[in-house]
Design a protein around this motif. Structure first.
Motif, PDB file in Angstrom:
ATOM      1  N   ARG B   6      -3.933  -5.355  -8.981  1.00  0.00           N
ATOM      2  CA  ARG B   6      -3.077  -6.425  -8.470  1.00  0.00           C
ATOM      3  C   ARG B   6      -1.768  -5.844  -7.989  1.00  0.00           C
ATOM      4  N   GLN B   8       1.677  -5.639  -6.646  1.00  0.00           N
ATOM      5  CA  GLN B   8       2.770  -6.568  -6.361  1.00  0.00           C
ATOM      6  C   GLN B   8       3.896  -5.774  -5.749  1.00  0.00           C
ATOM      7  N   ARG B   9       4.547  -6.382  -4.787  1.00  0.00           N
ATOM      8  CA  ARG B   9       5.514  -5.641  -4.010  1.00  0.00           C
ATOM      9  C   ARG B   9       6.782  -5.410  -4.821  1.00  0.00           C
ATOM     10  N   PHE B  14       4.318  -0.742  -4.155  1.00  0.00           N
ATOM     11  CA  PHE B  14       3.535  -1.666  -4.949  1.00  0.00           C
ATOM     12  C   PHE B  14       3.661  -1.331  -6.422  1.00  0.00           C
ATOM     13  N   SER B 127      -3.751  -7.730  -4.479  1.00  0.00           N
ATOM     14  CA  SER B 127      -2.962  -8.960  -4.524  1.00  0.00           C
ATOM     15  C   SER B 127      -1.566  -8.685  -3.997  1.00  0.00           C
ATOM     16  N   ARG B 128      -1.047  -9.641  -3.278  1.00  0.00           N
ATOM     17  CA  ARG B 128       0.347  -9.566  -2.847  1.00  0.00           C
ATOM     18  C   ARG B 128       0.977 -10.918  -3.117  1.00  0.00           C
ATOM     19  N   TYR B 133      -5.155 -11.115  -1.655  1.00  0.00           N
ATOM     20  CA  TYR B 133      -4.731 -10.987  -0.262  1.00  0.00           C
ATOM     21  C   TYR B 133      -5.792 -10.280   0.577  1.00  0.00           C
ATOM     22  N   GLU B 164       2.442 -11.143   3.542  1.00  0.00           N
ATOM     23  CA  GLU B 164       3.254 -10.180   2.790  1.00  0.00           C
ATOM     24  C   GLU B 164       3.075  -8.811   3.432  1.00  0.00           C
ATOM     25  N   ASN B 166       3.264  -4.711   3.947  1.00  0.00           N
ATOM     26  CA  ASN B 166       2.895  -3.628   3.018  1.00  0.00           C
ATOM     27  C   ASN B 166       4.000  -2.590   2.851  1.00  0.00           C
ATOM     28  N   THR B 212       1.219  -6.363   8.391  1.00  0.00           N
ATOM     29  CA  THR B 212       0.377  -7.236   7.579  1.00  0.00           C
ATOM     30  C   THR B 212      -0.554  -8.023   8.489  1.00  0.00           C
TER      31      THR B 212
END
Lengths: 228, 228, 228, 228
Positions: B6, B8-9, B14, B127-128, B133, B164, B166, B212
Motif C-alpha cells: 500500500r 502512500q505518498r 512512497f 494504493s495512493r 489505484y 495522485e 507518482n 499519473t
C-alpha cells in the motif's frame, strides 16, 4: 609491520608479497558509523523494493526469512545484521546488484578539491622478476574518483634485456617523463613496439596495452603516471 | 505472510505498508555460496590494492588491524568475516567505493535471454491516497539489466479528481495503452499537462517527470509500462 | 513514392529494398534553421579550441586555411560554409570527434513527455528470405532517447522451418507477447535454443543475441518489442 | 599569421583574441578523404533507417526530397552532397542525433599508444585580465581520448591580488606542482578556499570548480595539469 610490495607476474597480473615500506603510512581510516551505513543500505533496499513493486512479505518469502527480518533491514536499526552473503541474496531477489544497494563513497573533498602534500605521499618498491623495478610514490586520490591513480614512478632498471611487461590494466594512462630518459616497450611482448623518450616527452597508453619502461643513459629516470 | 503493498505518498516518494498479495510469489532465491562471494571480494580487494600500490601491511596499518586479517580477507577463506562496515572501511582505505569491491550479479540468462511465463508473474495492488489505484503485474526482470522493470498496469481509478501523482522516478519510461483509454497528467502537479489517450497510444516519459493515469469511459484501462 | 521495406539478410545485417509502405507517412521534418546550426557548431569549435589552448591562427595553420576562415566558422555567420569533410578536419585538428562539435538533438518533448496516437503510427513489412515475415508498427520515438525504438510486431510466418534469424543488434530488447503464441529461437543459428511462449509471456534479449519468432497455432501472433 | 591567445573572461568562460604564438605550430591535418567520410555517413544513415523500420521512400517523404537523393546519400557516392543542415534534418527524421550519424575519430594510435616528443609541443600564453597569466605547453593528445588534455603550465603572476579565476570547466583535473610553490584559490570567488602548495604537492579538482593559481616566493612556478 610496514613492508615493501613485491609484485610478481602471474597469469592474473601480479602476485604480491610484502617486504618493507619506504615511508610509514600513518593515515588511518576513520571508521564509518555502522548505524549510518545500515540506514543507508536499509533505505536502498526499501526504494528498490518499491521500484520492482514487491512488498516486504514477498521479499521475505523469496528469501525464506520472517517479515520482521526485512523490516529490521529496512529500518537500518542494525538489530538484524545483514552480512555480505545476505546482501547478495537480497540483491538477487530484487533483480539488482549488490553495488546498487550500497552507498556511494563519502565525499572527502573540500569544496570539490582534494590536496596532498609531499610528506603525505606513501612510497613502495614494485618488484618484477625478483628485481626492484620501480619505486612508486602515490599522489592524491579520492574515493570520489576511484579511476584516478596518479603516481611518481622512479625507473630503477636500465638493462632492457631485463624489462618486464606489466600485462596491461584497465583504465587509460598518461605519462610524462620528468627526469632522465626512458626506453619504452609496448604491445606484443614477443615483438614489442619501442621508443626512446627524453625528459619532457609525453605518452598516452590505451587500456589493457601491456608496457614497460627501462632507464636510458645509465641513470634513473622519473615518470609522472596518471591512470584515469 | 503474503500481503498487499500500500504505497502512500510522502516527501520521499512512497511509504509502503503491507496487506496481502494477489498471487503468492513462490520463487525462492538460491543462496549464493558464501565461499564464492568471499573469494570474489577477496580478489577484488587484492586487485584494487595492487592498483593503488599499497601492500597488505600498509592496508592493515590504515585499518588498524593485524596483517593476518587482511591476508584472510584476500584469501577469501571466510575465516576473517568481513561485514558491511568493514568493507566500507576497506573501500575508503583503497580510495574506492564499496560497489567496486563486490561482484557483479550472477548472470541468470540462458544464452543471453531470460523468459517469464504468465503464471510466473507476481501481482500487487498499489494504493495512493488510501485508494486502490493500480494493479501491477511484474514481467521479466534480470539482475543483468537492473534498470529494466516492465509491468502490466491496470488503472483502477476513473475519477481524475482523485488522481495522485507518482512524484517521478529515476530511469526512462515507455508506456503503451493496451486496453481502454486513459487520462494522463504530468509535470507540475498544480498545473499539469494533460492528454486523453486511446488504446494503441504510446508514451515516452523522461526521468523524474511526475505523472499519473486515470481511466476514461467508466472502465478499467490496461497499460504496458517499461522502465529502462 | 511510398514503398515497402524488404530487408534481406547479408553479412552486415540487412540489405534493404523498397516496395510500398502500408500507410503513407505524412510527417515532415521541420527544417532546422541553418543559421542556428552554424552558430552552435561555431560555438563548439571555439570552446574546444580554448580547451586545448589553441588560438585561431594555430588552428588555421594546421588546416592550411586563412585565419579569416576560422573566424567565419566560429562566428556562425555561414559565410564560410563548413561541410562534413571540413568539420572532420577541424575535429582532428582539435583532437576530438565530429560528434563533439555538433549540437545535441533538439528536445521535442513537452514537459519531458512525448505522445504518439495510434493514427500517427507508420507501418512497414519486413521481409526475410523473400517472404513477408513481420509487420512493424512504429510507436513513439524521440531524438532525446535514440536508443528507444518501440514496435508492435505482427508475426506472419508460422512455419518454423522458414524461420530467419535477425543476426542480433545493438541495444537491449524487451518483448511482450500481446496476442497469439510464438515459437522463439535464439543464439547459435545452427543449434538454437527454443521456447514456446503464450500470450502474456515476456522476454529479455541481450544485445547482439540473434533471434527470431514464428507464430504458433496457425494464426498470427502480435508482439510488443521495446528496444532500449 | 601566428598569434597569442588572449582569453578574457566573460559570462560564457573566455572570449579569445589572437596575438602571437610562442612557437609556430607546423603540424598539418591530413585531409580525411571525402569519399571515405561520405561512405561512412551513408552506411550509418542506412543502418539507423533499418533500425527504426523506415524505408528509403518514407525517409525521402519526411524530408521532402526525391528517393534518389536518399539513395545517393546512402551509397556514399558524394554525388548528393549532404551538408550539416541536411544531416541535421536526416538525424531528426530518424529520431537520433547528428553525432549518431558521423564516424568516430580515426585512430591515430600506434598499437594503442601515442607519443609526443618535447619539440612537438606547442606553447601559448593565456592572458587573464589583460595580463600574461599562464604559459601553456600542450602535451600528447588524441581524438581517441578527447577528454585527455595534458598541459605544462607556467604560472607567471605572483601577486594574488591579481588572481583571476578560470570559471571552472567540464572534466576532472589532476595537478602536480613540478617546480616552485603556488597559492591556490578555489570555489566561491568572493570567499575562496585557499592553500599554499610546495613542489611535489598534488591536487584533484572536480568538474566546474572555479580555481586559480599564483606563484609564491617571487619566482615562476610550473604545474603539470591533466584534464581527463
Amino acid at each position: 609491520m610496514s613492508s615493501l610490495i613485491r609484485p610478481q607476474r602471474d597469469g592474473q597480473g601480479f602476485r604480491l608479497e610484502s617486504r618493507s615500506v619506504l615511508e610509514t603510512d600513518t593515515r588511518r581510516v576513520d571508521h564509518i558509523m555502522g548505524a549510518d551505513l545500515n540506514t543507508e543500505v536499509g533505505n536502498r533496499i526499501r526504494q528498490r523494493r518499491a521500484l520492482v513493486k514487491m512488498d516486504q512479505a514477498a521479499l521475505a518469502s523469496r528469501l525464506d526469512v520472517p517479515v520482521s527480518v526485512v523490516q529490521g533491514w529496512e529500518s537500518g536499526s542494525g538489530a538484524q545484521p545483514l552480512d555480505l552473503t545476505g546482501l547478495a541474496d537480497v540483491a538477487t531477489a530484487l533483480s539488482t546488484s549488490i553495488a546498487d544497494l550500497v552507498p556511494a563513497p563519502e565525499d572527502d573533498l573540500t569544496d570539490g578539491v582534494r590536496l596532498q602534500l609531499p610528506d603525505e605521499d606513501s612510497s613502495i618498491v614494485g618488484s618484477r622478476g625478483g628485481v626492484d623495478y620501480y619505486v612508486y610514490r602515490c599522489l592524491v586520490r579520492s574515493p570520489s574518483v576511484p579511476m584516478l591513480i596518479p603516481l611518481v614512478v622512479d625507473v630503477l632498471v636500465d638493462d632492457r634485456e631485463r624489462a618486464e611487461f606489466n600485462g596491461g590494466h584497465a583504465g587509460h594512462e598518461f605519462i610524462y617523463v620528468m627526469e632522465g630518459s626512458v626506453h619504452m616497450q609496448w604491445g606484443d611482448e614477443a615483438a614489442p613496439k619501442t621508443a626512446d623518450l627524453p625528459t619532457g616527452a609525453s605518452i598516452y597508453i590505451s587500456p589493457y596495452v601491456s608496457h614497460t619502461f627501462t632507464a636510458l643513459d645509465g641513470r634513473n629516470a622519473r615518470l609522472l603516471a596518471v591512470n584515469f
